[in-house]
Design a protein around this motif. Structure first.
Motif, PDB file in Angstrom:
ATOM      1  N   ARG A   1       0.889  -1.244   0.157  1.00 37.78           N
ATOM      2  CA  ARG A   1       0.089   0.078  -0.143  1.00 37.78           C
ATOM      3  C   ARG A   1       0.818   1.334  -0.026  1.00 37.78           C
ATOM      4  NH1 ARG A   1      -3.273  -3.661   2.802  1.00 37.78           N
ATOM      5  NH2 ARG A   1      -2.258  -3.032   4.843  1.00 37.78           N
ATOM      6  N   ALA A   2       2.011   1.131   0.612  1.00 39.25           N
ATOM      7  CA  ALA A   2       2.794   2.432   0.687  1.00 39.25           C
ATOM      8  C   ALA A   2       3.427   2.595  -0.613  1.00 39.25           C
ATOM      9  CB  ALA A   2       4.078   2.062   1.915  1.00 39.25           C
ATOM     10  N   PHE A   3       4.010   1.556  -1.632  1.00 40.60           N
ATOM     11  CA  PHE A   3       4.232   1.778  -2.926  1.00 40.60           C
ATOM     12  C   PHE A   3       3.374   2.347  -3.670  1.00 40.60           C
ATOM     13  CE2 PHE A   3       8.023  -1.581  -2.387  1.00 40.60           C
ATOM     14  CZ  PHE A   3       8.907  -0.641  -2.711  1.00 40.60           C
ATOM     15  N   ALA A   4       2.016   1.844  -3.397  1.00 40.98           N
ATOM     16  CA  ALA A   4       0.779   2.136  -4.235  1.00 40.98           C
ATOM     17  C   ALA A   4       0.632   3.891  -3.957  1.00 40.98           C
ATOM     18  CB  ALA A   4      -0.587   1.448  -4.175  1.00 40.98           C
ATOM     19  N   GLN A   5       1.019   4.214  -2.748  1.00 44.87           N
ATOM     20  CA  GLN A   5       0.563   5.574  -2.360  1.00 44.87           C
ATOM     21  C   GLN A   5       1.709   6.575  -2.857  1.00 44.87           C
ATOM     22  OE1 GLN A   5      -0.510   5.257   1.606  1.00 44.87           O
ATOM     23  NE2 GLN A   5      -2.291   4.157   1.262  1.00 44.87           N
ATOM     24  N   ASP A   6       2.711   6.260  -3.515  1.00 42.60           N
ATOM     25  CA  ASP A   6       3.855   6.850  -3.744  1.00 42.60           C
ATOM     26  C   ASP A   6       4.688   7.411  -2.641  1.00 42.60           C
ATOM     27  OD1 ASP A   6       5.686   7.311  -5.905  1.00 42.60           O
ATOM     28  OD2 ASP A   6       4.837   9.264  -6.042  1.00 42.60           O
ATOM     29  N   ILE A   7       4.479   6.682  -1.447  1.00 44.29           N
ATOM     30  CA  ILE A   7       5.399   7.337  -0.453  1.00 44.29           C
ATOM     31  C   ILE A   7       6.926   7.023  -0.491  1.00 44.29           C
ATOM     32  CG2 ILE A   7       5.696   7.043   1.965  1.00 44.29           C
ATOM     33  CD1 ILE A   7       2.908   6.212   2.330  1.00 44.29           C
ATOM     34  N   ASP A   8       7.646   8.103  -0.217  1.00 47.37           N
ATOM     35  CA  ASP A   8       9.033   8.019  -0.278  1.00 47.37           C
ATOM     36  C   ASP A   8       9.713   6.958   0.918  1.00 47.37           C
ATOM     37  OD1 ASP A   8      11.739   8.017  -0.537  1.00 47.37           O
ATOM     38  OD2 ASP A   8      11.967  10.279  -0.447  1.00 47.37           O
ATOM     39  N   LEU A   9       9.833   5.832   0.724  1.00 46.65           N
ATOM     40  CA  LEU A   9      10.041   4.806   1.602  1.00 46.65           C
ATOM     41  C   LEU A   9      11.657   4.995   2.098  1.00 46.65           C
ATOM     42  CD1 LEU A   9       8.396   1.819   0.157  1.00 46.65           C
ATOM     43  CD2 LEU A   9       7.373   3.224   1.714  1.00 46.65           C
ATOM     44  N   ARG A  10      12.238   5.563   1.433  1.00 50.10           N
ATOM     45  CA  ARG A  10      13.689   5.946   2.009  1.00 50.10           C
ATOM     46  C   ARG A  10      13.610   7.174   3.239  1.00 50.10           C
ATOM     47  NH1 ARG A  10      16.596   7.599  -3.783  1.00 50.10           N
ATOM     48  NH2 ARG A  10      14.679   8.557  -3.674  1.00 50.10           N
ATOM     49  N   ARG A  11      12.699   7.929   3.113  1.00 49.00           N
ATOM     50  CA  ARG A  11      12.608   8.971   4.208  1.00 49.00           C
ATOM     51  C   ARG A  11      11.668   8.518   5.155  1.00 49.00           C
ATOM     52  NH1 ARG A  11      15.306  13.669   2.904  1.00 49.00           N
ATOM     53  NH2 ARG A  11      16.064  13.835   0.567  1.00 49.00           N
ATOM     54  N   ALA A  12      10.522   7.754   4.802  1.00 52.47           N
ATOM     55  CA  ALA A  12       9.475   7.568   5.976  1.00 52.47           C
ATOM     56  C   ALA A  12       9.902   6.740   6.767  1.00 52.47           C
ATOM     57  CB  ALA A  12       8.435   6.809   5.039  1.00 52.47           C
ATOM     58  N   ARG A  13       9.303   7.121   8.351  1.00 55.67           N
ATOM     59  CA  ARG A  13       9.063   6.272   9.289  1.00 55.67           C
ATOM     60  C   ARG A  13       8.322   5.390   9.362  1.00 55.67           C
ATOM     61  NH1 ARG A  13      14.267   6.490  10.806  1.00 55.67           N
ATOM     62  NH2 ARG A  13      14.140   6.727   8.511  1.00 55.67           N
ATOM     63  N   LEU A  14       8.354   4.424  10.253  1.00 57.08           N
ATOM     64  CA  LEU A  14       7.414   3.274  10.323  1.00 57.08           C
ATOM     65  C   LEU A  14       6.073   3.784  10.755  1.00 57.08           C
ATOM     66  CD1 LEU A  14       7.774   0.691   9.346  1.00 57.08           C
ATOM     67  CD2 LEU A  14       7.883  -0.350  11.657  1.00 57.08           C
ATOM     68  N   ALA A  15       6.017   4.871  11.618  1.00 60.84           N
ATOM     69  CA  ALA A  15       4.578   5.328  12.203  1.00 60.84           C
ATOM     70  C   ALA A  15       3.890   5.862  10.969  1.00 60.84           C
ATOM     71  CB  ALA A  15       5.023   6.439  13.196  1.00 60.84           C
ATOM     72  N   ASP A  16       4.717   6.451   9.879  1.00 58.94           N
ATOM     73  CA  ASP A  16       3.824   6.868   8.816  1.00 58.94           C
ATOM     74  C   ASP A  16       3.149   5.899   7.958  1.00 58.94           C
ATOM     75  OD1 ASP A  16       4.928   9.334   9.595  1.00 58.94           O
ATOM     76  OD2 ASP A  16       6.847   9.039   8.389  1.00 58.94           O
ATOM     77  N   VAL A  17       3.802   4.688   7.837  1.00 59.74           N
ATOM     78  CA  VAL A  17       3.057   3.521   7.126  1.00 59.74           C
ATOM     79  C   VAL A  17       2.640   2.347   7.732  1.00 59.74           C
ATOM     80  CG1 VAL A  17       4.456   4.278   4.995  1.00 59.74           C
ATOM     81  CG2 VAL A  17       5.419   2.735   6.879  1.00 59.74           C
ATOM     82  N   MET A  18       2.866   2.333   9.186  1.00 58.61           N
ATOM     83  CA  MET A  18       2.308   1.121   9.806  1.00 58.61           C
ATOM     84  C   MET A  18       0.675   0.906   9.781  1.00 58.61           C
ATOM     85  SD  MET A  18       3.139   2.007  13.809  1.00 58.61           S
ATOM     86  CE  MET A  18       2.211   3.143  14.562  1.00 58.61           C
ATOM     87  N   THR A  19       0.248  -0.114  10.171  1.00 59.68           N
ATOM     88  CA  THR A  19      -1.270  -0.149  10.589  1.00 59.68           C
ATOM     89  C   THR A  19      -1.449   0.202  12.006  1.00 59.68           C
ATOM     90  OG1 THR A  19      -1.788  -1.599   8.812  1.00 59.68           O
ATOM     91  CG2 THR A  19      -3.349  -1.685  10.748  1.00 59.68           C
ATOM     92  N   PRO A  20      -2.115   1.077  12.654  1.00 59.28           N
ATOM     93  CA  PRO A  20      -1.952   1.329  14.105  1.00 59.28           C
ATOM     94  C   PRO A  20      -3.090   0.730  14.770  1.00 59.28           C
ATOM     95  CG  PRO A  20      -3.017   3.148  12.903  1.00 59.28           C
ATOM     96  CD  PRO A  20      -2.628   2.202  11.652  1.00 59.28           C
ATOM     97  N   ARG A  21      -3.166   0.655  15.985  1.00 52.99           N
ATOM     98  CA  ARG A  21      -4.049  -0.173  16.916  1.00 52.99           C
ATOM     99  C   ARG A  21      -4.640  -1.415  16.067  1.00 52.99           C
ATOM    100  NH1 ARG A  21      -5.331   5.051  16.468  1.00 52.99           N
ATOM    101  NH2 ARG A  21      -6.869   4.850  14.719  1.00 52.99           N
ATOM    102  N   PRO A  22      -3.608  -2.447  15.877  1.00 51.64           N
ATOM    103  CA  PRO A  22      -3.938  -3.649  15.405  1.00 51.64           C
ATOM    104  C   PRO A  22      -4.918  -4.747  16.477  1.00 51.64           C
ATOM    105  CG  PRO A  22      -1.493  -3.848  16.309  1.00 51.64           C
ATOM    106  CD  PRO A  22      -2.290  -2.232  16.542  1.00 51.64           C
ATOM    107  N   ARG A  23      -5.327  -5.570  15.851  1.00 50.74           N
ATOM    108  CA  ARG A  23      -5.929  -6.550  16.546  1.00 50.74           C
ATOM    109  C   ARG A  23      -5.186  -7.462  17.396  1.00 50.74           C
ATOM    110  NH1 ARG A  23     -11.336  -5.162  16.019  1.00 50.74           N
ATOM    111  NH2 ARG A  23     -11.741  -4.415  13.867  1.00 50.74           N
ATOM    112  N   THR A  24      -5.425  -7.672  18.397  1.00 49.15           N
ATOM    113  CA  THR A  24      -4.380  -8.507  19.223  1.00 49.15           C
ATOM    114  C   THR A  24      -5.229  -9.688  20.155  1.00 49.15           C
ATOM    115  OG1 THR A  24      -4.687  -7.067  21.118  1.00 49.15           O
ATOM    116  CG2 THR A  24      -2.853  -6.391  19.584  1.00 49.15           C
ATOM    117  N   LEU A  25      -4.522 -10.578  20.699  1.00 57.05           N
ATOM    118  CA  LEU A  25      -5.225 -11.485  21.604  1.00 57.05           C
ATOM    119  C   LEU A  25      -4.051 -11.820  22.723  1.00 57.05           C
ATOM    120  CD1 LEU A  25      -7.862 -13.193  21.009  1.00 57.05           C
ATOM    121  CD2 LEU A  25      -6.181 -14.921  20.211  1.00 57.05           C
ATOM    122  N   ALA A  26      -5.035 -12.194  23.605  1.00 60.16           N
ATOM    123  CA  ALA A  26      -4.206 -12.708  24.963  1.00 60.16           C
ATOM    124  C   ALA A  26      -3.873 -14.209  24.944  1.00 60.16           C
ATOM    125  CB  ALA A  26      -5.063 -12.475  26.142  1.00 60.16           C
ATOM    126  N   PRO A  27      -2.697 -14.287  25.529  1.00 58.03           N
ATOM    127  CA  PRO A  27      -1.932 -15.778  25.452  1.00 58.03           C
ATOM    128  C   PRO A  27      -3.163 -16.876  26.052  1.00 58.03           C
ATOM    129  CG  PRO A  27      -0.942 -14.348  27.071  1.00 58.03           C
ATOM    130  CD  PRO A  27      -1.899 -13.538  26.282  1.00 58.03           C
TER     131      PRO A  27
END
Length: 327
Positions: free
Chosen positions: A258-284
């Motif tokens: 998706r980051a490639f499709a949005q033409d984001i400059d991946l050499r300069r981007a930080r992960l906070a700019d391209v990650m999926t926030p608040r993901p689904r999680t599960l307890a052990p």
């Protein structure tokens, strides 16, 4: 004889057998009465076990009934009546209940042990096809498993009668299961080697990756660092964590596309700019099958595993669940 004619005759006979046996079971359902309730109450009131006994074809059916009872919350085992009169009677105690199977109700081997069993205080449930038989008369409860005809063309080989007895035994086991509040988890505990056992007894902590096997990076990491971590972890994602190891996001192969499709400059981007926030999680401590259901519902292939504080403790993907045979 012509092969086509022979095949047609075989099919006709097979259909006849199935209809006769189905009719026998249906008639049995219509004939059930208060004696069935009495049998259930008698077994529930006993502090011992259920012993099932029968000889010949009734013995084979009895073994299956004992097995079904034992696997559904009613401790039970089979005792062969011929072996019982040569020492195995010692396996039957005063607090037990004996289910004796005999279509005729006149099996000599069973009638030999009945007085001894009753003398020591055990209760007798007879399952016969003859309510006027000796075994039926001696029983504390008689369950009528009679049929109007056998499916055998000679009306001799036990066929419909054994099917009816087996179905009646299943009905008794299920009624006891319900009365005891026996659950799917209880069933899984008595079948740990089966598919249901794996599905119901396997927890997320049993299949998740932990420690250094869990790929993780901080939100300040570069996309290149995240890609390397995804490759190292081998589960198609890296978890994004804060300095306190709390999960704040995930970065997956899909996020990269998706980051490639949005033409984001991946050499300069930080992960906070391209990650999926608040993901689904599960307890052990959740069941692994719940992880499967969550992945299928939200169309995801990986899950971070977190403790009550949201701290990363593990991760798993669909392949881990396949390997554990949860799927």
């Amino acid at each position: 004889m012509d092969q086509t004619q022979s095949s047609s005759k075989a099919l006709t006979l097979a259909r006849h057998v199935l209809r006769v046996e189905a009719d026998a079971v249906a008639a049995l359902a219509d004939r059930l009465d208060g004696a069935f309730d009495e049998a259930v109450a008698l077994i529930l009131a006993r502090r011992g076990r259920v012993i099932v006994s029968g000889i010949g074809k009734s013995g084979h059916i009895g073994r299956k009934i004992a097995s079904t009872l034992a696997s559904t919350g009613t401790p039970a085992y089979f005792v062969h009546p011929a072996e019982a009169i040569h020492g195995d009677l010692g396996m039957i105690q005063r607090d037990d209940a004996l289910i004796a199977l005999s279509n005729s109700g006149e099996s000599a081997e069973l009638l030999t042990i009945v007085p001894i069993i009753k003398r020591q205080g055990a209760k007798l449930i007879a399952m016969t096809g003859n309510a006027a038989s000796s075994l039926a008369r001696e029983a504390d409860v008689h369950l009528d498993a009679g049929v109007t005809q056998e499916a055998c063309p000679l009306n001799l080989a036990p066929t419909a009668s054994t099917t009816a007895a087996l179905a009646l035994g299943d009905a008794l086991a299920v009624a006891l299961l319900d009365a005891r509040g026996f659950s799917a988890n209880d069933f899984a505990r008595s079948h740990p080697g089966g598919t249901l056992g794996r599905r119901l007894l396997t927890h997320v902590r049993d299949v998740m990756r932990s420690g250094d096997d869990v790929p993780s990076v901080t939100p300040e990491a570069s996309v290149a660092e995240a890609i390397l971590e995804i490759s190292r972890g081998g589960i198609g994602m890296t978890v994004v964590v804060s300095a306190e190891r709390r999960v704040v996001g995930v970065f997956t192969d899909g996020d990269l596309r998706r980051a490639f499709a949005q033409d984001i400059d991946l050499r300069r981007a930080r992960l906070a700019d391209v990650m999926t926030p608040r993901p689904r999680t599960l307890a052990p401590d959740r069941l692994a099958v719940e992880a499967v259901e969550m992945m299928e519902h939200f169309k995801i292939n990986q899950l971070p595993v977190v403790d009550d504080a949201g701290t990363l403790v593990g991760a798993l993907n669909m392949h881990d669940l396949f390997q554990a045979k949860v799927i």
